[in-house]
Scaffold this active site. Structure first.
Site, PDB file in Angstrom:
ATOM      1  CE  LYS A 172     -13.027  -4.534  -1.184  1.00 29.46           C
ATOM      2  NZ  LYS A 172     -13.922  -5.122  -0.202  1.00 29.46           N
TER       3      LYS A 172
ATOM      4  CE  LYS B 160      -6.510  -9.535  -2.457  1.00 27.94           C
ATOM      5  NZ  LYS B 160      -6.082  -8.606  -1.435  1.00 27.94           N
TER       6      LYS B 160
ATOM      7  CE  LYS C 245      -4.255  -2.013   1.411  1.00 30.27           C
ATOM      8  NZ  LYS C 245      -4.749  -2.887   2.478  1.00 30.27           N
TER       9      LYS C 245
END
Ligand code: TYM
Length: 328
Positions: A198, A195, A112
């Site tokens: 969202k 993967k 992230k």
């Protein structure tokens, strides 16, 4: 014997096939026989999605999706994380068991931080501590999650173990990751990536209309076909088979496996079947989501009831922890 089960989902968008097959299908089975806590991790979503309007809508949406999938508030405790302030207190206390070096090395943190270098906040760094708190606040035995959460679970066990040894107690259970199929599942994306997610922009959502699903599957990454028999499948083709294994029957999977091994694979046919099976699996849920979403009064009632039940369990834990730590 009844086990305690805890799991959560961030309200950063709608539920997709990864959430469903990685987590939800296990929730559904576990609520039948165990003491279950399923919650919406709204505090967690603030680390990356700090938009108040979106958050409000998403919490209600995810709750409607939980219920539409078949989670039953009579069997499980379904709640919103931020309704349980005891979690914030335990989070503060557990931070004392979390070492900076470990947090900095967490895969999800590095990921992230790399994707959004302008917002590497402390909440993002201590995300695993908050997740450990969610689990330990109810002293869970099992945590049904997909493979992407494995490292967070390992960290949770570390914090629980450290706490137990520092305070010479066996108060915290060391929670285990759980999947009914034994191996933790990872649903891949349709774009060849590892993967479905969202934020990856490669997801099929439970709420997607059949036409949308067909369109997304049609666009999935393939190639010009295989020319030699019995070749290993490239990752992006294996991904389509992985999704097929969860939505289609064994016959269907075998049929296309055989086609592949004979070098006779027809991607058009495979995609058509895959889309059809995804639609079959999700259509009833989509209808239920839309019905439930229209009933705001019912959703508010479920939220209030769940908060009360979750707080009861959480306050018991926090009282014991304070005592063990010598905090008033
Ligand atoms: P989140 O919101 O990303 O995903 C919710 C659940 O869905 C699973 N999942 C997947 N499983 C397989 N394949 C995929 N492609 C896939 N994408 C998502 C996740 O493993 C998860 O079980 N940190 C958690 C939320 C959380 C939590 C907790 C979970 C907060 N506190 C305590 C369990 C216990 C997360 O971000 O999941």
């Amino acid at each position: 014997m009844k086990k305690t089960v805890v799991s959560g989902i961030r309200p950063t968008g709608n539920l997709h096939l990864g959430n469903y097959y990685g987590a939800m299908v296990n929730f559904l089975k576990m609520q039948e026989e165990h003491r279950c806590f399923f919650f919406i991790a709204d505090w967690h979503s603030l680390t990356t999605h700090p938009d108040p309007k979106m958050l409000k809508t998403n919490v209600k949406n995810i709750l409607a999706e939980y219920l539409a999938c078949g989670l039953d508030p009579k069997k499980a405790t379904i709640y919103v994380q931020s309704d349980v302030k005891e979690i914030a207190e335990l989070y503060l206390l557990l931070n004392m068991q979390a070492y900076l070096g470990e947090l900095e090395k967490t895969v999800s943190f590095k990921d992230k931080a790399r994707k959004n270098p302008s917002n590497v906040n402390a909440g993002l760094l201590t995300y695993p501590v908050l997740m450990a708190t969610d689990i330990l606040i109810h002293n869970a035995d099992f945590v049904p999650v997909g493979k992407d959460q494995e490292q967070h679970l390992e960290m949770t066990r570390n914090y629980a173990q450290r706490f137990n040894s520092r305070y010479e107690t066996d108060f915290f259970t060391l929670p285990q990751p759980f999947n009914f199929g034994q191996e933790l599942i990872k649903i891949p994306g349709l774009d060849g990536s590892g993967k479905m997610g969202k934020s990856e922009g490669n997801a099929i959502y439970l709420i997607d209309e059949p036409k949308e699903i067909e369109k997304k599957v049609k666009r999935a990454l393939t190639d010009s076909g295989v020319t030699e028999p019995n070749q290993p499948k490239p990752d992006y083709i294996e991904n389509l088979f992985t999704i097929m294994r969860v939505v289609s029957t064994a016959d269907v999977v075998e049929h296309f496996d055989r086609q592949w091994n004979r070098a006779e694979i027809r991607y058009g046919e495979l995609k058509k079947q895959l889309a059809e099976d995804i639609i079959k699996a999700t259509a009833p849920i989509r209808t239920a989501i839309n019905d439930i979403k229209a009933n705001d009064e019912y959703l508010n009632h479920i939220i209030d009831e769940g908060a009360d039940k979750a707080r009861q369990s959480a306050s018991k834990t926090i009282r014991e922890v304070r005592q063990l730590m010598g905090v008033r």
